[in-house]
Design a protein around this motif. Structure first.
Motif, PDB file in Angstrom:
ATOM      1  N   GLN A  52     -24.441 -66.677   1.195  1.00  0.00           N
ATOM      2  CA  GLN A  52     -24.808 -68.083   1.403  1.00  0.00           C
ATOM      3  C   GLN A  52     -24.958 -68.372   2.893  1.00  0.00           C
ATOM      4  N   GLN A  53     -24.039 -67.854   3.706  1.00  0.00           N
ATOM      5  CA  GLN A  53     -24.089 -68.073   5.155  1.00  0.00           C
ATOM      6  C   GLN A  53     -25.313 -67.403   5.763  1.00  0.00           C
ATOM      7  N   TRP A  54     -25.600 -66.170   5.340  1.00  0.00           N
ATOM      8  CA  TRP A  54     -26.764 -65.452   5.851  1.00  0.00           C
ATOM      9  C   TRP A  54     -28.034 -66.229   5.539  1.00  0.00           C
ATOM     10  N   HIS A  55     -28.162 -66.705   4.303  1.00  0.00           N
ATOM     11  CA  HIS A  55     -29.349 -67.472   3.902  1.00  0.00           C
ATOM     12  C   HIS A  55     -29.488 -68.741   4.738  1.00  0.00           C
ATOM     13  N   GLU A  56     -28.363 -69.436   4.943  1.00  0.00           N
ATOM     14  CA  GLU A  56     -28.383 -70.660   5.751  1.00  0.00           C
ATOM     15  C   GLU A  56     -28.818 -70.355   7.183  1.00  0.00           C
ATOM     16  N   ASP A  57     -28.237 -69.304   7.777  1.00  0.00           N
ATOM     17  CA  ASP A  57     -28.597 -68.922   9.147  1.00  0.00           C
ATOM     18  C   ASP A  57     -30.074 -68.535   9.240  1.00  0.00           C
ATOM     19  N   CYS A  58     -30.544 -67.786   8.262  1.00  0.00           N
ATOM     20  CA  CYS A  58     -31.945 -67.354   8.257  1.00  0.00           C
ATOM     21  C   CYS A  58     -32.872 -68.566   8.221  1.00  0.00           C
ATOM     22  N   ARG A  59     -32.592 -69.493   7.327  1.00  0.00           N
ATOM     23  CA  ARG A  59     -33.439 -70.691   7.202  1.00  0.00           C
ATOM     24  C   ARG A  59     -33.364 -71.556   8.461  1.00  0.00           C
ATOM     25  N   THR A  60     -32.190 -71.616   9.088  1.00  0.00           N
ATOM     26  CA  THR A  60     -32.034 -72.370  10.337  1.00  0.00           C
ATOM     27  C   THR A  60     -32.971 -71.834  11.411  1.00  0.00           C
ATOM     28  N   HIS A  61     -33.203 -70.530  11.380  1.00  0.00           N
ATOM     29  CA  HIS A  61     -34.072 -69.893  12.374  1.00  0.00           C
ATOM     30  C   HIS A  61     -35.514 -69.755  11.889  1.00  0.00           C
ATOM     31  N   GLY A  62     -35.847 -70.455  10.814  1.00  0.00           N
ATOM     32  CA  GLY A  62     -37.227 -70.460  10.322  1.00  0.00           C
ATOM     33  C   GLY A  62     -37.588 -69.308   9.413  1.00  0.00           C
ATOM     34  N   GLY A  63     -36.589 -68.549   8.982  1.00  0.00           N
ATOM     35  CA  GLY A  63     -36.855 -67.417   8.096  1.00  0.00           C
ATOM     36  C   GLY A  63     -37.029 -67.853   6.647  1.00  0.00           C
ATOM     37  N   LEU A  64     -37.637 -66.987   5.873  1.00  0.00           N
ATOM     38  CA  LEU A  64     -37.863 -67.232   4.453  1.00  0.00           C
ATOM     39  C   LEU A  64     -36.988 -66.285   3.650  1.00  0.00           C
ATOM     40  N   VAL A  65     -36.045 -66.845   2.920  1.00  0.00           N
ATOM     41  CA  VAL A  65     -35.123 -66.044   2.124  1.00  0.00           C
ATOM     42  C   VAL A  65     -35.017 -66.676   0.741  1.00  0.00           C
ATOM     43  N   PHE A  66     -34.978 -65.822  -0.287  1.00  0.00           N
ATOM     44  CA  PHE A  66     -34.999 -66.291  -1.665  1.00  0.00           C
ATOM     45  C   PHE A  66     -34.007 -65.503  -2.507  1.00  0.00           C
ATOM     46  N   VAL A  67     -33.651 -66.075  -3.655  1.00  0.00           N
ATOM     47  CA  VAL A  67     -32.846 -65.395  -4.660  1.00  0.00           C
ATOM     48  C   VAL A  67     -33.728 -65.250  -5.890  1.00  0.00           C
ATOM     49  N   ALA A  68     -33.734 -64.051  -6.494  1.00  0.00           N
ATOM     50  CA  ALA A  68     -34.534 -63.812  -7.696  1.00  0.00           C
ATOM     51  C   ALA A  68     -33.684 -63.144  -8.761  1.00  0.00           C
ATOM     52  N   HIS A  69     -33.824 -63.656  -9.982  1.00  0.00           N
ATOM     53  CA  HIS A  69     -33.090 -63.105 -11.123  1.00  0.00           C
ATOM     54  C   HIS A  69     -33.971 -62.248 -12.021  1.00  0.00           C
ATOM     55  N   ASP A  70     -35.282 -62.269 -11.787  1.00  0.00           N
ATOM     56  CA  ASP A  70     -36.213 -61.432 -12.546  1.00  0.00           C
ATOM     57  C   ASP A  70     -37.484 -61.254 -11.722  1.00  0.00           C
ATOM     58  N   LEU A  71     -38.383 -60.409 -12.193  1.00  0.00           N
ATOM     59  CA  LEU A  71     -39.610 -60.105 -11.466  1.00  0.00           C
ATOM     60  C   LEU A  71     -40.486 -61.345 -11.308  1.00  0.00           C
ATOM     61  N   TYR A  72     -40.443 -62.230 -12.278  1.00  0.00           N
ATOM     62  CA  TYR A  72     -41.202 -63.480 -12.218  1.00  0.00           C
ATOM     63  C   TYR A  72     -40.760 -64.305 -11.002  1.00  0.00           C
ATOM     64  N   GLU A  73     -39.456 -64.397 -10.791  1.00  0.00           N
ATOM     65  CA  GLU A  73     -38.941 -65.151  -9.647  1.00  0.00           C
ATOM     66  C   GLU A  73     -39.271 -64.464  -8.320  1.00  0.00           C
ATOM     67  N   VAL A  74     -39.372 -63.133  -8.323  1.00  0.00           N
ATOM     68  CA  VAL A  74     -39.817 -62.421  -7.115  1.00  0.00           C
ATOM     69  C   VAL A  74     -41.230 -62.887  -6.772  1.00  0.00           C
ATOM     70  N   TRP A  75     -42.096 -62.953  -7.789  1.00  0.00           N
ATOM     71  CA  TRP A  75     -43.479 -63.388  -7.553  1.00  0.00           C
ATOM     72  C   TRP A  75     -43.531 -64.832  -7.072  1.00  0.00           C
ATOM     73  N   ASP A  76     -42.692 -65.701  -7.645  1.00  0.00           N
ATOM     74  CA  ASP A  76     -42.623 -67.093  -7.180  1.00  0.00           C
ATOM     75  C   ASP A  76     -42.232 -67.143  -5.702  1.00  0.00           C
ATOM     76  N   ALA A  77     -41.258 -66.309  -5.323  1.00  0.00           N
ATOM     77  CA  ALA A  77     -40.811 -66.281  -3.923  1.00  0.00           C
ATOM     78  C   ALA A  77     -41.944 -65.839  -3.001  1.00  0.00           C
ATOM     79  N   LEU A  78     -42.675 -64.787  -3.403  1.00  0.00           N
ATOM     80  CA  LEU A  78     -43.776 -64.305  -2.576  1.00  0.00           C
ATOM     81  C   LEU A  78     -44.883 -65.363  -2.469  1.00  0.00           C
ATOM     82  N   GLU A  79     -45.086 -66.100  -3.544  1.00  0.00           N
ATOM     83  CA  GLU A  79     -46.086 -67.175  -3.509  1.00  0.00           C
ATOM     84  C   GLU A  79     -45.647 -68.265  -2.533  1.00  0.00           C
ATOM     85  N   LYS A  80     -44.382 -68.668  -2.593  1.00  0.00           N
ATOM     86  CA  LYS A  80     -43.847 -69.689  -1.671  1.00  0.00           C
ATOM     87  C   LYS A  80     -43.921 -69.212  -0.218  1.00  0.00           C
ATOM     88  N   ALA A  81     -43.759 -67.898  -0.025  1.00  0.00           N
ATOM     89  CA  ALA A  81     -43.801 -67.334   1.330  1.00  0.00           C
ATOM     90  C   ALA A  81     -45.228 -67.125   1.822  1.00  0.00           C
TER      91      ALA A  81
END
Length: 164
Positions: A132-161
């Protein structure tokens, strides 16, 4: 040089990507020379590759017993579609020293100059406090970080990115 020897030589070169060898094999076949089944497969027109942006079907249930199995499928799928994927350590909890920053996501994904990180989880999996801390720090610095529970969510993350 016998036809058999010539055909085997051309087969070998065609497997190594020689367009000239493929052309020569096609010419021999057109001339009525029996080039054999292996050579015929080498000169057969290639099936068109799937679109890179094709979203996988959402599974009805999680099909992997271990997160590492899920990760292997995600990595293979992305690499075959032209993504550069770097994996973090698998199963590091309690197995000795691992020299990664605590909370680092499972995957770093790069394509066309864009980068994002994805943490893969089982259907009931949750982020640890370090994650949770890593994700928060990454987003604070403008990074794109996601959580995926299946391949569909991986694709959603790549689309958002913007990486499809």
């Amino acid at each position: 040089m016998s036809n058999d020897h010539l055909i085997r030589q051309l087969e070998e070169n065609a497997r190594d990507g020689s367009g000239f060898a493929v052309i020569q094999l096609r010419k021999l076949e057109e001339q009525g020379v029996d080039i054999g089944e292996r050579a015929r497969r080498l000169i057969a027109p290639k099936k068109p590759q799937q679109e890179v942006a094709e979203k996988p079907k959402r599974p009805t249930a999680h099909e992997f017993k271990k997160e590492s199995e899920f990760q292997s499928v995600v990595v293979t799928t992305l690499r075959t579609r032209g993504y550069m994927v770097t994996e973090g350590p698998k199963g590091s909890a309690g197995n000795g020293a691992v020299y990664y920053t605590a909370g680092t996501p499972d995957l770093t994904i790069l394509k066309d100059g864009r980068v994002c990180w994805i943490e893969l989880k089982q259907p009931t999996g949750r982020l640890s406090p370090e994650q949770q801390q890593w994700h928060e720090d990454c987003r604070t610095h403008g990074g794109l970080v996601f959580v995926a529970h299946d391949l569909y969510e991986v694709w959603d993350a790549l689309e958002k990115a913007g990486m499809l």
